[in-house]
Design a protein around this motif. Structure first.
Motif, PDB file in Angstrom:
ATOM      1  N   ILE A   1      19.181  32.701  14.689  1.00 15.51           N
ATOM      2  CA  ILE A   1      19.922  31.460  14.415  1.00 15.51           C
ATOM      3  C   ILE A   1      21.377  31.592  14.908  1.00 15.51           C
ATOM      4  CG2 ILE A   1      20.797  29.936  12.577  1.00 15.51           C
ATOM      5  CD1 ILE A   1      18.195  30.574  11.012  1.00 15.51           C
ATOM      6  N   GLN A   2      21.985  32.758  14.632  1.00 13.81           N
ATOM      7  CA  GLN A   2      23.372  32.976  15.101  1.00 13.81           C
ATOM      8  C   GLN A   2      23.433  32.938  16.622  1.00 13.81           C
ATOM      9  OE1 GLN A   2      25.951  32.923  13.280  1.00 13.81           O
ATOM     10  NE2 GLN A   2      24.830  32.938  11.358  1.00 13.81           N
ATOM     11  N   THR A   3      22.382  33.464  17.268  1.00 14.63           N
ATOM     12  CA  THR A   3      22.380  33.490  18.740  1.00 14.63           C
ATOM     13  C   THR A   3      22.315  32.063  19.299  1.00 14.63           C
ATOM     14  OG1 THR A   3      21.215  35.602  18.586  1.00 14.63           O
ATOM     15  CG2 THR A   3      21.288  34.579  20.746  1.00 14.63           C
ATOM     16  N   THR A   4      21.566  31.181  18.621  1.00 17.58           N
ATOM     17  CA  THR A   4      21.528  29.787  19.101  1.00 17.58           C
ATOM     18  C   THR A   4      22.899  29.130  18.909  1.00 17.58           C
ATOM     19  OG1 THR A   4      20.791  28.761  17.004  1.00 17.58           O
ATOM     20  CG2 THR A   4      19.071  29.565  18.485  1.00 17.58           C
ATOM     21  N   ARG A   5      23.652  29.621  17.928  1.00 12.77           N
ATOM     22  CA  ARG A   5      24.988  29.056  17.702  1.00 12.77           C
ATOM     23  C   ARG A   5      25.974  29.564  18.764  1.00 12.77           C
ATOM     24  NH1 ARG A   5      24.207  25.742  13.737  1.00 12.77           N
ATOM     25  NH2 ARG A   5      26.308  24.907  13.985  1.00 12.77           N
TER      26      ARG A   5
ATOM     27  N   ALA B   1      15.189  27.050  18.482  1.00 11.17           N
ATOM     28  CA  ALA B   1      15.156  28.212  17.573  1.00 11.17           C
ATOM     29  C   ALA B   1      16.241  28.153  16.498  1.00 11.17           C
ATOM     30  CB  ALA B   1      15.305  29.498  18.390  1.00 11.17           C
ATOM     31  N   CYS B   2      16.951  27.030  16.418  1.00 12.00           N
ATOM     32  CA  CYS B   2      18.145  27.015  15.560  1.00 12.00           C
ATOM     33  C   CYS B   2      17.832  27.154  14.071  1.00 12.00           C
ATOM     34  CB  CYS B   2      18.983  25.770  15.825  1.00 12.00           C
ATOM     35  SG  CYS B   2      18.209  24.262  15.236  1.00 12.00           S
TER      36      CYS B   2
ATOM     37  N   SER C   1      14.948  37.883  13.776  1.00 11.42           N
ATOM     38  CA  SER C   1      15.878  38.614  14.643  1.00 11.42           C
ATOM     39  C   SER C   1      15.423  38.389  16.086  1.00 11.42           C
ATOM     40  CB  SER C   1      15.802  40.106  14.324  1.00 11.42           C
ATOM     41  OG  SER C   1      14.504  40.591  14.683  1.00 11.42           O
ATOM     42  N   ILE C   2      16.252  38.802  17.035  1.00  7.10           N
ATOM     43  CA  ILE C   2      15.861  38.677  18.443  1.00  7.10           C
ATOM     44  C   ILE C   2      14.601  39.507  18.724  1.00  7.10           C
ATOM     45  CG2 ILE C   2      16.571  39.349  20.805  1.00  7.10           C
ATOM     46  CD1 ILE C   2      17.851  36.723  19.907  1.00  7.10           C
ATOM     47  N   GLY C   3      14.564  40.738  18.195  1.00  2.00           N
ATOM     48  CA  GLY C   3      13.392  41.600  18.423  1.00  2.00           C
ATOM     49  C   GLY C   3      12.125  40.976  17.876  1.00  2.00           C
ATOM     50  N   GLY C   4      12.201  40.460  16.643  1.00  2.00           N
ATOM     51  CA  GLY C   4      11.039  39.828  16.020  1.00  2.00           C
ATOM     52  C   GLY C   4      10.629  38.567  16.765  1.00  2.00           C
ATOM     53  N   ALA C   5      11.608  37.850  17.299  1.00  2.00           N
ATOM     54  CA  ALA C   5      11.312  36.600  18.014  1.00  2.00           C
ATOM     55  C   ALA C   5      10.583  36.887  19.330  1.00  2.00           C
ATOM     56  CB  ALA C   5      12.598  35.821  18.273  1.00  2.00           C
ATOM     57  N   VAL C   6      10.981  37.960  20.011  1.00  2.00           N
ATOM     58  CA  VAL C   6      10.300  38.330  21.258  1.00  2.00           C
ATOM     59  C   VAL C   6       8.893  38.825  20.930  1.00  2.00           C
ATOM     60  CG1 VAL C   6      10.303  39.939  23.213  1.00  2.00           C
ATOM     61  CG2 VAL C   6      12.448  38.843  22.485  1.00  2.00           C
TER      62      VAL C   6
ATOM     63  N   ALA D   1       8.309  33.619  19.124  1.00  2.77           N
ATOM     64  CA  ALA D   1       8.626  32.591  18.125  1.00  2.77           C
ATOM     65  C   ALA D   1       8.881  31.249  18.803  1.00  2.77           C
ATOM     66  CB  ALA D   1       9.861  33.024  17.334  1.00  2.77           C
ATOM     67  N   GLY D   2       8.497  30.189  18.113  1.00  2.00           N
ATOM     68  CA  GLY D   2       8.693  28.869  18.699  1.00  2.00           C
ATOM     69  C   GLY D   2       8.667  27.774  17.662  1.00  2.00           C
ATOM     70  N   ALA D   3       9.181  26.633  18.045  1.00  2.00           N
ATOM     71  CA  ALA D   3       9.182  25.467  17.157  1.00  2.00           C
ATOM     72  C   ALA D   3       9.536  24.232  17.973  1.00  2.00           C
ATOM     73  CB  ALA D   3      10.215  25.657  16.046  1.00  2.00           C
ATOM     74  N   TYR D   4       9.075  23.097  17.505  1.00  2.09           N
ATOM     75  CA  TYR D   4       9.451  21.802  18.094  1.00  2.09           C
ATOM     76  C   TYR D   4       9.333  21.799  19.627  1.00  2.09           C
ATOM     77  CZ  TYR D   4      11.170  21.242  13.373  1.00  2.09           C
ATOM     78  OH  TYR D   4      11.253  21.192  12.009  1.00  2.09           O
ATOM     79  N   GLY D   5       8.215  22.354  20.120  1.00  3.63           N
ATOM     80  CA  GLY D   5       7.942  22.273  21.562  1.00  3.63           C
ATOM     81  C   GLY D   5       8.580  23.367  22.400  1.00  3.63           C
ATOM     82  N   GLY D   6       9.406  24.219  21.796  1.00  3.34           N
ATOM     83  CA  GLY D   6      10.010  25.311  22.572  1.00  3.34           C
ATOM     84  C   GLY D   6       9.504  26.649  22.072  1.00  3.34           C
ATOM     85  N   GLU D   7       9.592  27.656  22.923  1.00  3.95           N
ATOM     86  CA  GLU D   7       9.276  29.009  22.449  1.00  3.95           C
ATOM     87  C   GLU D   7      10.017  30.015  23.313  1.00  3.95           C
ATOM     88  OE1 GLU D   7       4.953  29.237  22.535  1.00  3.95           O
ATOM     89  OE2 GLU D   7       4.965  29.732  24.659  1.00  3.95           O
TER      90      GLU D   7
END
Ligand SMILES: Cc1cc2nc3c(=O)[nH]c(=O)nc-3n(C[C@H](O)[C@H](O)[C@H](O)COP(=O)(O)OP(=O)(O)OC[C@H]3O[C@@H](n4cnc5c(N)ncnc54)[C@H](O)[C@@H]3O)c2cc1C
Length: 299
Positions: free
Chosen positions: A105-109, A122-123, A128-133, A137-143
């Motif tokens: 979330i901080q990275t999207t900021r 991803a907001c 974390s970045i590691g967990g997201a990779v 991870a994805g939401a609302y049409g993005g990943e």
């Protein structure tokens, strides 16, 4: 073999805690202790921990923000590695590079601050970045797969390699990291120049949608189940009459039936029992067998 008395002399310079309860770190607020919980400050410390564990035959695993896992009540034997201290985020033109422990979330900021677009989806994902990779991870049409240029990995054998996004074998909530057992050290994302106000509006819109639909006021692990093809897990759970069903301190959320919330000092056993009950009842009701998205680990 794990000899706790050796840990201090071997890992003098590395931060760690012994017999540390994990419920203070997990989003569900459940989980017993890790024998040793490490917080490496750089990839060399990380490699040293993994190398030692492999040599001594000590089981080890990594955790990100622990937002997609349930740690069982007796905890985790061996080493657990968390990346809270490996969390730098750097911006270079339209590229953002973030270490594994950086908060998604901080990275999207950071992207917003630099008027870079592409990370808005991803907001509200609390990983974390590691967990997201790892999870794509994805939401609302993005990943993650849409914007990942490359990831730096520490292989199980202890080698640091860089893998291009196209070679990550991304699928729905899947990446090759899940198959190889590598550790994500950092990731590079390609974004596009955008307009601060428009990016912010989109992030505010998605945040509002989440707040409306998800029980963010309670501990949870997000959506417990994967989306079955052609269906929504939450809908199937609701149709099976399971909204509000509770075992111990864990409940199927009234607000979003795909979430299980810890409402009253619940345990991992409560989570497991409720998950099994939901899978069975939904299958009886609809013929569809739900598949877990959340990982259950430990003893
Ligand atoms: C309220 C809420 C909302 C959520 N919404 C979404 C959503 O919209 N979309 C979505 O996709 N997910 C969502 N999630 C789930 C979760 O946030 C994501 O799956 C996230 O990517 C998990 O990241 P993490 O760092 O918390 O991983 P963890 O839960 O700590 O770990 C998950 C897995 O990743 C592995 N892992 C973690 N870090 C690394 C690393 N550095 N290297 C290798 N493996 C690693 C772990 O070993 C584990 O197997 C939500 C969760 C919650 C609680």
């Amino acid at each position: 073999m794990l000899h706790l008395d050796q840990i201090q002399s071997v890992f003098e310079e590395i931060d760690y805690k012994l017999n540390e309860p994990l419920k203070g770190y997990t989003y569900t607020k459940v989980g017993g202790p890790a024998d040793v919980l490490f917080f490496p400050k750089n990839k060399f410390e990380l490699a040293k921990i993994v190398h030692y564990a492999n040599k001594q035959d000590i089981p080890w695993m990594v955790l990100g923000n622990a937002s997609n896992i349930i740690v069982r009540d007796k905890g985790i034997r061996g080493f657990v590695i968390m990346f809270d201290k490996l969390n730098a985020v750097t911006v270079n033109g339209y590229t953002i590079e973030a270490e594994a422990g950086a908060n998604l979330i901080q990275t999207t900021r950071v992207a917003l601050y630099h008027s870079l677009t592409g990370f808005e989806f991803a907001c509200g994902i609390p990983g974390s970045i590691g967990g997201a990779v790892y999870m794509n991870a994805g939401a609302y049409g993005g990943e993650v797969s849409n914007i990942l240029v490359s990831a730096q990995l520490l292989t199980k054998e202890g080698e640091v390699i860089t893998v291009e996004g196209r070679d990550m074998k991304f699928g729905y909530r899947h990446s090759m990291v899940q198959d190889t057992g590598a550790i994500v050290i950092s990731a590079k994302f390609a974004l596009k120049p955008g307009t601060y106000e428009i990016i912010k509006q989109e992030m505010d819109r998605l945040t509002h949608l989440r707040e409306l639909k998800q029980p963010l006021e309670y501990p949870s692990c997000g959506s417990v189940f994967k989306r079955p093809v052609g269906h929504f897990a939450g809908q199937l759970i609701m149709e099976a009459g399971l909204k509000g069903r509770r075992i111990g301190g864990v409940e199927v959320s009234e607000k979003h039936a795909g979430f299980m919330i810890n409402v009253a000092d619940g345990t991992a056993s409560d989570y497991e029992a409720l998950i099994a009950h939901v899978i069975e009842t939904v299958e009886q009701n609809s013929g569809i067998r739900l598949e877990r998205e959340v990982r259950i680990i430990g003893e």
